[in-house]
Design a protein around this motif. Sequence first.
Motif, PDB file in Angstrom:
ATOM      1  N   GLY A   1      10.692  38.067  -0.460  1.00 28.67           N
ATOM      2  CA  GLY A   1      10.162  38.493  -1.755  1.00 28.67           C
ATOM      3  C   GLY A   1       9.898  37.368  -2.730  1.00 28.67           C
ATOM      4  N   GLN A   2      10.339  36.176  -2.433  1.00 26.27           N
ATOM      5  CA  GLN A   2      10.126  35.045  -3.343  1.00 26.27           C
ATOM      6  C   GLN A   2       8.682  34.574  -3.278  1.00 26.27           C
ATOM      7  OE1 GLN A   2      12.682  31.705  -2.667  1.00 26.27           O
ATOM      8  NE2 GLN A   2      11.634  30.399  -4.127  1.00 26.27           N
ATOM      9  N   GLN A   3       8.140  34.235  -4.446  1.00 22.72           N
ATOM     10  CA  GLN A   3       6.776  33.726  -4.511  1.00 22.72           C
ATOM     11  C   GLN A   3       6.788  32.206  -4.553  1.00 22.72           C
ATOM     12  OE1 GLN A   3       4.247  35.205  -7.575  1.00 22.72           O
ATOM     13  NE2 GLN A   3       3.839  37.135  -6.561  1.00 22.72           N
ATOM     14  N   ILE A   4       5.904  31.605  -3.786  1.00 21.13           N
ATOM     15  CA  ILE A   4       5.740  30.160  -3.843  1.00 21.13           C
ATOM     16  C   ILE A   4       4.244  29.857  -3.894  1.00 21.13           C
ATOM     17  CG2 ILE A   4       7.868  29.630  -2.601  1.00 21.13           C
ATOM     18  CD1 ILE A   4       6.214  29.198  -0.085  1.00 21.13           C
ATOM     19  N   THR A   5       3.920  28.688  -4.337  1.00 18.56           N
ATOM     20  CA  THR A   5       2.520  28.274  -4.431  1.00 18.56           C
ATOM     21  C   THR A   5       2.182  27.382  -3.246  1.00 18.56           C
ATOM     22  OG1 THR A   5       2.581  28.362  -6.840  1.00 18.56           O
ATOM     23  CG2 THR A   5       0.813  27.081  -5.846  1.00 18.56           C
ATOM     24  N   MET A   6       1.074  27.686  -2.591  1.00 17.94           N
ATOM     25  CA  MET A   6       0.653  26.941  -1.406  1.00 17.94           C
ATOM     26  C   MET A   6      -0.717  26.318  -1.652  1.00 17.94           C
ATOM     27  SD  MET A   6       3.232  27.552   0.570  1.00 17.94           S
ATOM     28  CE  MET A   6       2.663  26.882   2.141  1.00 17.94           C
ATOM     29  N   SER A   7      -0.914  25.179  -1.007  1.00 17.19           N
ATOM     30  CA  SER A   7      -2.231  24.537  -0.965  1.00 17.19           C
ATOM     31  C   SER A   7      -2.792  24.775   0.416  1.00 17.19           C
ATOM     32  CB  SER A   7      -2.103  23.042  -1.264  1.00 17.19           C
ATOM     33  OG  SER A   7      -3.352  22.409  -1.142  1.00 17.19           O
ATOM     34  N   VAL A   8      -3.928  25.481   0.526  1.00 19.68           N
ATOM     35  CA  VAL A   8      -4.475  25.912   1.808  1.00 19.68           C
ATOM     36  C   VAL A   8      -5.722  25.090   2.136  1.00 19.68           C
ATOM     37  CG1 VAL A   8      -5.333  27.872   3.157  1.00 19.68           C
ATOM     38  CG2 VAL A   8      -3.586  28.221   1.395  1.00 19.68           C
ATOM     39  N   HIS A   9      -5.727  24.469   3.313  1.00 23.20           N
ATOM     40  CA  HIS A   9      -6.852  23.642   3.764  1.00 23.20           C
ATOM     41  C   HIS A   9      -7.482  24.297   4.996  1.00 23.20           C
ATOM     42  CE1 HIS A   9      -5.469  20.116   1.297  1.00 23.20           C
ATOM     43  NE2 HIS A   9      -4.335  20.787   1.412  1.00 23.20           N
ATOM     44  N   HIS A  10      -8.824  24.301   5.080  1.00 24.61           N
ATOM     45  CA  HIS A  10      -9.552  24.871   6.200  1.00 24.61           C
ATOM     46  C   HIS A  10     -10.312  23.761   6.926  1.00 24.61           C
ATOM     47  CE1 HIS A  10      -8.888  28.332   3.555  1.00 24.61           C
ATOM     48  NE2 HIS A  10      -9.000  29.095   4.640  1.00 24.61           N
ATOM     49  N   ALA A  11     -10.313  23.842   8.279  1.00 19.15           N
ATOM     50  CA  ALA A  11     -11.011  22.840   9.099  1.00 19.15           C
ATOM     51  C   ALA A  11     -11.607  23.522  10.326  1.00 19.15           C
ATOM     52  CB  ALA A  11     -10.052  21.730   9.514  1.00 19.15           C
ATOM     53  N   PRO A  12     -12.682  22.950  10.883  1.00 21.37           N
ATOM     54  CA  PRO A  12     -13.279  23.548  12.087  1.00 21.37           C
ATOM     55  C   PRO A  12     -12.313  23.491  13.267  1.00 21.37           C
ATOM     56  CG  PRO A  12     -14.750  21.951  11.057  1.00 21.37           C
ATOM     57  CD  PRO A  12     -13.415  21.779  10.414  1.00 21.37           C
ATOM     58  N   GLY A  13     -12.359  24.505  14.111  1.00 15.87           N
ATOM     59  CA  GLY A  13     -11.546  24.525  15.331  1.00 15.87           C
ATOM     60  C   GLY A  13     -12.288  23.906  16.500  1.00 15.87           C
ATOM     61  N   LEU A  14     -11.794  24.148  17.700  1.00 20.62           N
ATOM     62  CA  LEU A  14     -12.412  23.581  18.891  1.00 20.62           C
ATOM     63  C   LEU A  14     -13.693  24.311  19.268  1.00 20.62           C
ATOM     64  CD1 LEU A  14      -9.201  22.981  21.027  1.00 20.62           C
ATOM     65  CD2 LEU A  14     -10.496  21.313  19.676  1.00 20.62           C
ATOM     66  N   THR A  15     -13.872  25.525  18.754  1.00 19.13           N
ATOM     67  CA  THR A  15     -15.113  26.270  18.988  1.00 19.13           C
ATOM     68  C   THR A  15     -15.665  26.688  17.633  1.00 19.13           C
ATOM     69  OG1 THR A  15     -14.068  28.448  19.070  1.00 19.13           O
ATOM     70  CG2 THR A  15     -14.102  27.160  21.124  1.00 19.13           C
ATOM     71  N   PRO A  16     -16.951  26.998  17.536  1.00 18.03           N
ATOM     72  CA  PRO A  16     -17.536  27.414  16.254  1.00 18.03           C
ATOM     73  C   PRO A  16     -16.867  28.647  15.662  1.00 18.03           C
ATOM     74  CG  PRO A  16     -19.261  26.858  17.819  1.00 18.03           C
ATOM     75  CD  PRO A  16     -17.967  26.871  18.596  1.00 18.03           C
ATOM     76  N   GLU A  17     -16.271  29.499  16.524  1.00 21.98           N
ATOM     77  CA  GLU A  17     -15.646  30.720  16.031  1.00 21.98           C
ATOM     78  C   GLU A  17     -14.264  30.484  15.454  1.00 21.98           C
ATOM     79  OE1 GLU A  17     -16.667  30.391  19.175  1.00 21.98           O
ATOM     80  OE2 GLU A  17     -18.592  31.442  19.113  1.00 21.98           O
ATOM     81  N   ASP A  18     -13.688  29.309  15.708  1.00 24.46           N
ATOM     82  CA  ASP A  18     -12.309  29.052  15.299  1.00 24.46           C
ATOM     83  C   ASP A  18     -12.255  28.286  13.972  1.00 24.46           C
ATOM     84  OD1 ASP A  18     -11.748  30.211  17.675  1.00 24.46           O
ATOM     85  OD2 ASP A  18     -10.957  28.393  18.649  1.00 24.46           O
ATOM     86  N   THR A  19     -11.252  28.640  13.173  1.00 24.31           N
ATOM     87  CA  THR A  19     -10.980  27.927  11.911  1.00 24.31           C
ATOM     88  C   THR A  19      -9.499  27.581  11.875  1.00 24.31           C
ATOM     89  OG1 THR A  19     -12.723  29.087  10.700  1.00 24.31           O
ATOM     90  CG2 THR A  19     -10.994  28.038   9.396  1.00 24.31           C
ATOM     91  N   VAL A  20      -9.207  26.296  11.697  1.00 22.28           N
ATOM     92  CA  VAL A  20      -7.824  25.847  11.563  1.00 22.28           C
ATOM     93  C   VAL A  20      -7.407  25.980  10.104  1.00 22.28           C
ATOM     94  CG1 VAL A  20      -6.226  23.913  11.816  1.00 22.28           C
ATOM     95  CG2 VAL A  20      -8.058  24.262  13.499  1.00 22.28           C
ATOM     96  N   VAL A  21      -6.294  26.652   9.860  1.00 22.46           N
ATOM     97  CA  VAL A  21      -5.788  26.864   8.499  1.00 22.46           C
ATOM     98  C   VAL A  21      -4.430  26.177   8.376  1.00 22.46           C
ATOM     99  CG1 VAL A  21      -5.140  28.552   6.750  1.00 22.46           C
ATOM    100  CG2 VAL A  21      -6.985  29.076   8.365  1.00 22.46           C
ATOM    101  N   LEU A  22      -4.330  25.207   7.456  1.00 20.18           N
ATOM    102  CA  LEU A  22      -3.091  24.489   7.198  1.00 20.18           C
ATOM    103  C   LEU A  22      -2.587  24.871   5.811  1.00 20.18           C
ATOM    104  CD1 LEU A  22      -4.182  20.944   8.474  1.00 20.18           C
ATOM    105  CD2 LEU A  22      -2.967  22.729   9.744  1.00 20.18           C
ATOM    106  N   MET A  23      -1.303  25.238   5.718  1.00 21.23           N
ATOM    107  CA  MET A  23      -0.712  25.694   4.460  1.00 21.23           C
ATOM    108  C   MET A  23       0.445  24.765   4.089  1.00 21.23           C
ATOM    109  SD  MET A  23      -0.744  29.800   5.267  1.00 21.23           S
ATOM    110  CE  MET A  23      -0.491  30.282   3.575  1.00 21.23           C
ATOM    111  N   GLN A  24       0.310  24.128   2.928  1.00 18.69           N
ATOM    112  CA  GLN A  24       1.313  23.148   2.489  1.00 18.69           C
ATOM    113  C   GLN A  24       1.957  23.619   1.184  1.00 18.69           C
ATOM    114  OE1 GLN A  24      -0.275  19.230   2.060  1.00 18.69           O
ATOM    115  NE2 GLN A  24       1.729  18.249   1.928  1.00 18.69           N
ATOM    116  N   ASN A  25       3.275  23.502   1.157  1.00 18.96           N
ATOM    117  CA  ASN A  25       3.999  23.879  -0.059  1.00 18.96           C
ATOM    118  C   ASN A  25       3.521  23.006  -1.212  1.00 18.96           C
ATOM    119  OD1 ASN A  25       5.928  24.272  -2.136  1.00 18.96           O
ATOM    120  ND2 ASN A  25       7.414  24.972  -0.617  1.00 18.96           N
ATOM    121  N   ALA A  26       3.072  23.637  -2.282  1.00 18.34           N
ATOM    122  CA  ALA A  26       2.513  22.891  -3.425  1.00 18.34           C
ATOM    123  C   ALA A  26       3.266  23.173  -4.707  1.00 18.34           C
ATOM    124  CB  ALA A  26       1.037  23.246  -3.588  1.00 18.34           C
TER     125      ALA A  26
END
Length: 542
Positions: A94-119
């Motif tokens: 239930g605790q709220q935290i703030t994240m910094s979310v980065h998006h990058a291309p995956g190995l195929t055009p259909e894939d998206t890599v999502v990285l979430m860092q504590n901010a």
Amino acid sequence: MTSVSVPTADYRLLEGLPIAASVVRGEHLLFANAALARLFGAPVSELMATPVAALIARFIPEERGWVEPIYETYSRGGPRPEKPLWLRLRRADGQQITMSVHHAPGLTPEDTVVLMQNAEGEDSVRRLTEALAAAAAEMLHCRDEQAVLEKAVDAVHRQGFYVTVMRLEGDIFRHGPMRQEAASVAEAEKLYGMPIGDVRIPTSAVPHFREVLERRKAAFHPDIYAVVSRIHPPEVLANIRKLYPPEAQGLDAPILVDGKPFGLLSVQGTTITPAGAGTLELFAQLLGGALENVRHHQTLAVRLEEVSRLQDELVARERLTVLGEAAGVVAHEVRNPLGAILNAVAVLRREAHLGPTGQAAVGMLEEEVIRLEDIVKDLLDVVRPLEPRPRPVQLGELVRRALGQLHGPPDAPTLRFTVDEDSNTPSIEGDETLLQLAVTHLVRNAVQASPTGGRVRLAVEPAKDGVRLVVEDEGPGIPNVDPRRIFEPFFLTRANGRGLGLAIVRRVVLAHEGTVRAMARPGGGARFELWLPPTSSRASAD
């Protein structure tokens, strides 16, 4: 719901990342690492079996309105976000935290890599910046320095910091507004034996403060106790150590007003990051700008008041010029007939055949002629040039003389007079005749305004750089107008008044470079304060 059967071996390098990582393909997660599972508090298998939209609704409900459209866009082959996204994420507990979310291309055009860092750290800086920017805008509306400083320390303290403004006064520093641990301040005041704001710290004892002001750049202190030990004695330092955590850090930022050192914004806390320190330093600059704004407004107000005063004097001088011409004509045309009437009255009084009625009529005639003569005299006193001839004068003596020569209304003897004269009141250099005229008119005004049985209080006392006379009555008080107007010629507050007495008072006082003002007396009535300097440049020149 069953998971999508897709190979994930090619994304195994993401497993070892310390930050939460996932791969999105269509409506499902193709891959999720252990860090993401820990963040969401759910097994990897559960995460991969749940549609992305459901994960957004479950873990990011507050941001759902704008996150879902972004997800739908790139899941359908649209462009991915180029910049990091800031979002609030709700963990399983239930605790709220703030994240910094980065998006990058995956190995195929259909894939998206999502990285979430504590901010959380970056978010605290953002919150600090927004809060201090809002406070800086509010400070610009303050019209005195104390209000600016109080608003500034409040804004910093609300962000979880202790804060003090250290004001530079000559070769010492003094504590200004502060928000510190109350127990620590109380203990320090007990040890110093005085309020903390009265403690004077020589600039020579705090060279690091001087360095901050000389370099005009903030100084960050990773060990706040090393700094405090240079300022306070050991017993105060020991008390501070008991109340503040050992990891406390500090920041001293210069406050400059009109390019000159005003003091320091001294901040202490356990979460001062380099980015936060930069924000606080910028806030100290904005604080200096707000103080400059106050001083500029005060200077402008003084100048406007001076312009208004000069305009009033010019208008009054023009009025007196016109009034003086009229007074000259009146004096010439009226005084000769009045003299003739008085001579006739003297002849009639010697007539033996006048009865009681005739004698009463002659007496009434004489009284009215004398009253007209007084009016002409007052009119001339208002307009004639005043050239004070200075000599030592005791203001208290003039008050007693005015009371002794008083000729008021029939009920005047029933008034109660109180005269308080301070024995330390010095003499002044002034024109005794003119000052006697002003005091007499001021006392007469109070008598005429007072009801039967009322009390008139007079006080003669030393004042800053001069002497003050206070006259109070229990009459109707000051009318609902600008109190300065009652000193204008012919401004009447009573039906039977002439409107000249207070105008004479003002002219005499100004000729001696003094001031006179009127105000309402607490409890009813009027209060007049007349201030005169020990000597005036005009009188000295004469």
